[in-house]
Design a protein around this motif. Structure first.
Motif, mmCIF file in Angstrom:
data_model
loop_
_atom_site.group_PDB
_atom_site.id
_atom_site.type_symbol
_atom_site.label_atom_id
_atom_site.label_comp_id
_atom_site.label_asym_id
_atom_site.label_seq_id
_atom_site.Cartn_x
_atom_site.Cartn_y
_atom_site.Cartn_z
ATOM 1 N N GLU A 70 40.188 26.419 40.683
ATOM 2 C CA GLU A 70 39.691 25.280 40.056
ATOM 3 C C GLU A 70 38.716 24.842 40.803
ATOM 4 O O GLU A 70 37.361 24.282 40.739
ATOM 5 C CB GLU A 70 40.556 24.257 39.540
ATOM 6 N N LEU A 71 39.189 24.708 42.264
ATOM 7 C CA LEU A 71 38.159 23.939 43.098
ATOM 8 C C LEU A 71 37.322 25.070 43.937
ATOM 9 O O LEU A 71 36.293 24.735 44.815
ATOM 10 C CB LEU A 71 39.139 23.564 44.374
ATOM 11 N N ASN A 72 37.329 26.367 43.822
ATOM 12 C CA ASN A 72 36.523 27.376 44.469
ATOM 13 C C ASN A 72 36.332 28.536 43.361
ATOM 14 O O ASN A 72 36.791 29.547 43.180
ATOM 15 C CB ASN A 72 37.296 28.330 45.503
ATOM 16 N N LEU A 73 34.986 27.996 42.543
ATOM 17 C CA LEU A 73 34.735 29.044 41.609
ATOM 18 C C LEU A 73 34.379 30.560 42.284
ATOM 19 O O LEU A 73 34.785 31.498 41.427
ATOM 20 C CB LEU A 73 33.392 28.576 40.902
ATOM 21 N N PRO A 74 33.850 30.814 43.532
ATOM 22 C CA PRO A 74 33.676 32.288 43.901
ATOM 23 C C PRO A 74 34.941 32.970 43.883
ATOM 24 O O PRO A 74 35.090 34.161 44.080
ATOM 25 C CB PRO A 74 33.164 31.889 45.315
ATOM 26 N N GLU A 75 36.211 32.098 44.125
ATOM 27 C CA GLU A 75 37.621 32.847 44.238
ATOM 28 C C GLU A 75 37.836 33.732 42.888
ATOM 29 O O GLU A 75 38.809 34.306 42.849
ATOM 30 C CB GLU A 75 38.754 31.671 44.489
ATOM 31 N N TRP A 76 37.206 33.276 41.841
ATOM 32 C CA TRP A 76 37.527 33.726 40.719
ATOM 33 C C TRP A 76 37.177 35.467 40.899
ATOM 34 O O TRP A 76 38.162 36.120 40.519
ATOM 35 C CB TRP A 76 36.573 33.400 39.485
ATOM 36 N N GLU A 77 36.162 35.790 41.367
ATOM 37 C CA GLU A 77 35.949 37.216 41.568
ATOM 38 C C GLU A 77 37.111 37.528 42.271
ATOM 39 O O GLU A 77 37.230 38.964 42.351
ATOM 40 C CB GLU A 77 34.502 37.338 41.981
ATOM 41 N N ARG A 78 37.246 37.172 43.628
ATOM 42 C CA ARG A 78 37.951 37.741 44.613
ATOM 43 C C ARG A 78 39.316 38.036 44.075
ATOM 44 O O ARG A 78 40.212 38.867 44.273
ATOM 45 C CB ARG A 78 38.048 36.769 46.006
ATOM 46 N N PHE A 79 39.728 36.836 43.103
ATOM 47 C CA PHE A 79 41.195 36.898 42.651
ATOM 48 C C PHE A 79 41.057 38.263 41.753
ATOM 49 O O PHE A 79 42.336 39.097 41.905
ATOM 50 C CB PHE A 79 41.275 35.854 41.688
ATOM 51 N N GLN A 80 40.231 38.490 40.744
ATOM 52 C CA GLN A 80 40.141 39.795 39.849
ATOM 53 C C GLN A 80 40.050 40.924 40.959
ATOM 54 O O GLN A 80 40.590 41.922 40.356
ATOM 55 C CB GLN A 80 38.958 39.550 39.050
ATOM 56 N N LYS A 81 39.371 40.980 41.795
ATOM 57 C CA LYS A 81 39.236 42.091 42.636
ATOM 58 C C LYS A 81 40.429 42.330 43.384
ATOM 59 O O LYS A 81 40.985 43.541 43.640
ATOM 60 C CB LYS A 81 38.197 41.964 43.758
ATOM 61 N N SER A 82 41.273 41.293 43.591
ATOM 62 C CA SER A 82 42.505 41.439 44.469
ATOM 63 C C SER A 82 43.466 42.238 43.562
ATOM 64 O O SER A 82 44.276 43.052 43.945
ATOM 65 C CB SER A 82 43.219 40.262 44.941
ATOM 66 N N ILE A 83 43.517 41.960 42.200
ATOM 67 C CA ILE A 83 44.466 42.542 41.148
ATOM 68 C C ILE A 83 43.925 43.995 41.194
ATOM 69 O O ILE A 83 45.068 45.071 41.005
ATOM 70 C CB ILE A 83 44.425 41.768 39.861
ATOM 71 N N GLN A 84 42.754 44.298 41.032
ATOM 72 C CA GLN A 84 42.333 45.627 40.816
ATOM 73 C C GLN A 84 42.691 46.585 42.086
ATOM 74 O O GLN A 84 43.329 47.570 42.021
ATOM 75 C CB GLN A 84 40.915 45.892 40.453
ATOM 76 N N ASP A 85 42.691 46.045 43.220
ATOM 77 C CA ASP A 85 42.827 46.494 44.567
ATOM 78 C C ASP A 85 44.275 46.738 44.736
ATOM 79 O O ASP A 85 44.496 48.092 45.070
ATOM 80 C CB ASP A 85 42.100 45.700 45.751
ATOM 81 N N VAL A 86 45.017 45.748 44.189
ATOM 82 C CA VAL A 86 46.436 46.207 44.357
ATOM 83 C C VAL A 86 46.990 47.251 43.294
ATOM 84 O O VAL A 86 47.804 48.063 43.898
ATOM 85 C CB VAL A 86 47.360 44.873 44.067
ATOM 86 N N LEU A 87 46.413 47.181 42.149
ATOM 87 C CA LEU A 87 46.895 48.294 41.109
ATOM 88 C C LEU A 87 46.464 49.614 41.709
ATOM 89 O O LEU A 87 47.094 50.635 41.133
ATOM 90 C CB LEU A 87 46.378 47.783 39.792
ATOM 91 N N VAL A 88 45.209 49.836 42.413
ATOM 92 C CA VAL A 88 44.731 51.054 42.647
ATOM 93 C C VAL A 88 45.256 51.691 44.154
ATOM 94 O O VAL A 88 44.943 52.555 44.448
ATOM 95 C CB VAL A 88 43.295 51.183 42.516
ATOM 96 N N GLY A 89 45.968 50.708 44.696
ATOM 97 C CA GLY A 89 46.692 50.921 45.981
ATOM 98 C C GLY A 89 46.039 50.898 47.245
ATOM 99 O O GLY A 89 46.325 51.160 48.301
ATOM 100 N N LYS A 90 44.888 49.891 47.088
ATOM 101 C CA LYS A 90 43.866 49.649 48.278
ATOM 102 C C LYS A 90 44.524 48.486 49.081
ATOM 103 O O LYS A 90 44.154 48.337 50.278
ATOM 104 C CB LYS A 90 42.576 49.119 47.692
#
Length: 878
Positions: free
Chosen positions: A747-767
């Motif tokens: 809510e307070l950091n709109l740029p975190e949306w992209e980092r949040f989704q990227k974090s999910i993808q990175d965990v799922l692909v093992g990065k």
């Protein structure tokens, strides 16, 4: 820095020693009023010493400057961590330039002594003008008290300026005070009966006591143009009760401040236990419970102490509300016109005066039917009783108690009250006066009863009234879901039986029983027998009470599974009982707290109602069975072809629940995400809803996928409130997580949306290493510990689904719980087909439909899973 280090040290030493002495006296005697007087006197002496040092050695100087105590300090109510409100009063055109620096040094010394100083500077002329934008200042000067300086200037303020201000602006001051009070009451839901009340600002707290004093003072000064005697401000009829309430509340607030070493005014569970153990505020032995409940024999409990609190708070709040209505200055033109319209409701028995109900012939109150008709009148029109009428009814109660009505003489008027639009308010009024307990003694068991259920906000009796209010409010609601429930309410043949069941559904919580439902049924039987209900009606009411948790329990199963619907249908038996139980469940859940009935829960209640109604009517919708020739499938296929996509392969193998829980637009969006997997193997969609965030993941199935997602969300500090997992025949997974952002990261950091989704993808692909993310989060989270310990329970059922084994886990809610549970499932080679996640207070109630190698779990697998869950979850929650 102090200009006189020796003085500063002297005052710090003096203040510390005196404060310790005062606290020690309170620890021994528990006398809050003595504490306030002593602390006020201590601050008076400090203020006087500093004034003489920095401003004027002459205690009556300098000329045209006076130091005045306001607010709580003015009335000598200095709690351990109260603000010290000071007014620097100036005559003439304003502050003398020569005094600005001395006054600044004076103030700085008070701050250096760690006092919460709240200073204000005004001229005498300023104090005589009312500022509509700041009514609080006009109210604060009502408690003005001379400290030091030009006494004549203060006398002019007290004897001339303030009475003139009230004479000219009393209406506006009362309006401002009324608005502030009503806004404050609304913040607390207009009720005294919170499980963890605020004893200062909550209804019935010290602020309400002040409002009564201020309104009475304003009325007296407006009438007589002089200050009344301090002991004659409050009406004589309430002085004795108010004196007892004030002593109690003051002592409790002192105790809370000293216990937490800060300005803490909330009676938390822990504070209640500590207050009850010390019997704070109680002077009699044994303690007498104030209110409508007689204390049972045995040890003095926290519930007994809270009932004393609620008894005092109920009196203060009631008088406060009555004065807001009755003080003449409060009757502004629009309000007065509205009350005049209400006066047309008067009839041969009752008259409406200034919006309140009065009896035309009070002597007739020996007739219980007249009393009940009066409350029916209130329930129809939403009126309060006038003060005189309340007194008249209270005087009539002893004779009514000696021979209370029963049978049809009681049931028929009670029926009329229950189905009237303002039934809850009428019942509250009956309860407050003690009448409800005379008519239904069973209800006295839950009078102001605190039950340590951490999802609930109100006492048991207030929860009951709120539930009744919830059903009546359906007719005015604009919500689409509420309108459906409102239509259902209109279809009932006997709504009075539903309201009676609601009134009695929780009376068993006042019994010494671990099963409050069974106890409620047993206790309600006595009340129903006295009402002399017909046998079918008696059975219906007892059925609703005995089954009032069944629909909530069914929601923890897959409500789209025919077996769940069939089992629930057998318990409900008839369409009419189903309607009643559906409405009771809606009202009961919504009364738990304002957030309890979420939109998705309201939808699930309705979906379960529809499915069960269809089953009872033997008219199940066959389109729920997904196949290639289904109309819904055909419609979705047409929509998919329009956007150039093939739907059949995507839907093949998905469970029926998928189509029933996702509208066409979402299905097509998931299809589009599935077609993009060749480019990016992890497709993530995040959107913000009204109550939570919704994260959808489309990817190919892999071991521990659900557990990994739960872990990522936990590592980001998200609280999962609902989840769904689906997999098709080709191994494509559609997982949806609904979560709240506890730390407002997104809510307070709109740029975190992209980092949040990227974090999910990175965990799922093992990065990215998930275990490291989780350990970092859990180390950073300060866990204050649970308010109540929830015992871990694991229930496994093998008959409620044709395809899966159901596992229900009840455990202490805590960060990462879902991740740990789903990780255990993975290690035990279990696949999650459906996940139903729910949290009630500090209790997590999670239900999973599991398979292993495409079939139900064997008995050996079930035993191993149960043992592992109990061991690992118990170890983690210690």
């Amino acid at each position: 820095m102090s200009t006189n280090p020796s003085l500063a040290a002297e005052l710090r030493d003096f203040s510390a020693k005196e404060s310790a002495r005062i606290q020690d006296q309170f620890a021994v005697a528990g006398d809050g009023h003595a504490f306030l007087l002593s602390r006020s006197a201590l601050i008076d002496s400090v203020v006087e010493r500093l004034w003489k040092e920095f401003v004027s050695a002459d205690p009556d100087g300098p000329a045209k400057v006076a130091l005045v105590a306001l607010g709580g300090y003015g009335r000598r109510w200095l709690f351990p961590f109260s603000d010290v409100d000071l007014l620097f009063l100036h005559g003439g055109n304003g502050p003398d330039e020569k005094l600005k620096d001395p006054i600044r040094k004076f103030s700085q010394e008070l701050w250096d002594l760690q006092l919460k100083l709240s200073p204000a500077t005004r001229t005498l002329a300023d104090c005589g003008r009312f500022d509509p934008g700041n009514p609080e200042f006009a109210i604060s000067v009502l408690d003005c008290r001379y400290l030091i300086g030009d006494r004549k200037l203060f006398t002019r303020l007290h004897d001339e300026t303030i009475p003139k201000l009230i004479a000219h602006e009393s209406r506006q001051i009362v309006k401002g005070l009324s608005e502030l009070t009503r806004t404050r009451h609304a913040k607390f839901g207009q009720t005294v009966f919170h499980l963890e009340p605020n004893i200062k600002d909550g209804p019935g707290g010290l602020r309400d006591y002040n409002v009564v004093s201020w309104l009475s003072l304003l009325a007296a000064i407006e009438k007589y143009h002089i200050w009344p005697n301090e002991n004659a401000v409050l009406p004589v009829t309430i002085q004795q009760q108010f004196e007892a309430a004030l002593k109690f509340l003051i002592s409790v607030r002192c105790f809370l401040h000293l216990r937490r070493n800060r300005d803490d005014n909330t009676l938390t569970w822990e504070s209640q236990d500590a207050s009850a153990a010390r019997k704070i505020g109680i002077t009699s032995s044994p303690p007498v419970v104030v209110g409508n409940h007689e204390r049972s024999a045995g040890p003095f409990t926290t519930s007994d102490w809270m009932r004393i609190y609620f008894g005092h708070a109920r009196i203060v709040h009631h008088v406060c509300n009555r004065l807001l209505e009755e003080v003449p200055a409060a009757r502004l033109s629009i309000h007065h016109q509205f009350q005049q319209l209400r006066s047309r409701l008067s009839n041969a028995e009752f008259q409406v005066v200034d919006g309140m109900l009065a009896l035309r012939q009070p002597a007739a109150l020996d007739d219980p039917h007249l009393i009940l008709r009066a409350f029916h009148f209130l329930a129809r029109h939403g009126l309060p009783l006038s003060y005189n009428t309340e007194l008249q009814i209270e005087r009539a109660l002893p004779s009514l108690s000696a021979s209370p009505p029963s049978g049809a003489e009681l049931w028929h008027p009670l029926q009329e009250i229950l189905v009237a639009p303002h039934a809850a308010d009428a019942l509250r009024a009956m309860h407050s006066l003690g009448l409800l307990n005379v008519l239904l003694p069973e209800f006295a068991r839950i009078d102001a009863l605190v039950v340590r259920d951490y999802s609930h906000r109100f006492t048991v009796d207030e929860h009951t009234f709120v539930a009744i209010d919830n059903l009546h409010a359906l007719r005015q609601s604009q919500s689409k879901w509420d309108q459906r429930y409102a239509e259902l309410l209109e279809e009932l043949e006997q709504p009075d039986l539903l309201y009676l069941a609601l009134l009695l559904h929780d009376v068993g919580k006042g019994a010494k029983s671990t099963d409050h439902v069974r106890a409620s049924v047993e206790i309600a039987q006595g009340a129903i027998a006295r009402l002399d209900l017909d046998e079918p009606d008696r059975e219906t009411v007892l059925f609703l009470i005995g089954r009032h948790l069944e629909m909530s329990a069914a929601l923890r199963r897959d409500i789209f599974d025919p077996e769940t619907v069939r089992a629930f249908s057998e318990k409900v038996e008839t369409p009419e009982r189903l309607k009643m139980l559906c409405l009771l469940t809606y009202a009961d859940i919504k009364a738990v707290n304002p957030e309890a009935l979420t939109p998705w829960k309201a939808e699930n209640i309705w979906q379960l109602y529809i499915a069960t109604a269809n089953h009872l009517n033997r008219n199940l919708d066959q389109r729920l069975h997904v196949d290639a020739h289904d109309e819904v499938m055909a419609h979705l296929g047409t929509l998919a072809l329009k956007v150039g996509k093939r739907l059949d392969d995507f839907l093949e193998g998905l469970p029926r629940r998928y189509l029933l829980t996702h509208p066409a637009a979402e299905v097509l969006a998931h299809l589009e995400m599935a077609t993009q997997l060749a480019k990016d193997p992890v497709q993530v969609s995040l959107r913000r809803g009204r109550h939570w965030y919704e994260l959808t993941l489309v990817t190919r199935d892999r071991p521990s996928l659900f557990a990994t997602m739960a872990g990522v969300l936990a590592a980001w500090g998200m609280n999962i409130v609902k989840a769904a997992a689906f997999s098709n025949q080709s191994g494509i997974v559609v997982d949806t997580f609904y979560f709240t952002d506890r730390f407002r990261t997104l809510e307070l950091n709109l740029p975190e949306w992209e980092r949040f989704q990227k974090s999910i993808q990175d965990v799922l692909v093992g990065k990215v290493d998930l275990d490291r993310m989780l350990s970092n989060r859990l180390r950073s989270v300060k866990n204050p510990g649970p308010k109540v310990k929830v015992e871990t329970r694991v229930e496994i059922e093998d008959t409620c689904s044709a395809h899966s084994t159901l596992v229900e886990i009840i455990a202490q809610d805590q960060p990462g719980l879902l991740y740990r549970i789903s990780s255990i499932f993975s290690r035990e080679n279990c696949n999650i087909e459906i996940a139903l996640i729910e949290t009630e207070g500090e209790t997590a109630i999670d239900v999973f439909y599991l398979t292993s190698s495409g079939t139900k779990l064997t008995e050996e697998q079930q035993s191993s899973l149960r043992s592992t869950l109990l061991t690992e979850l118990a170890n983690r929650t210690k």
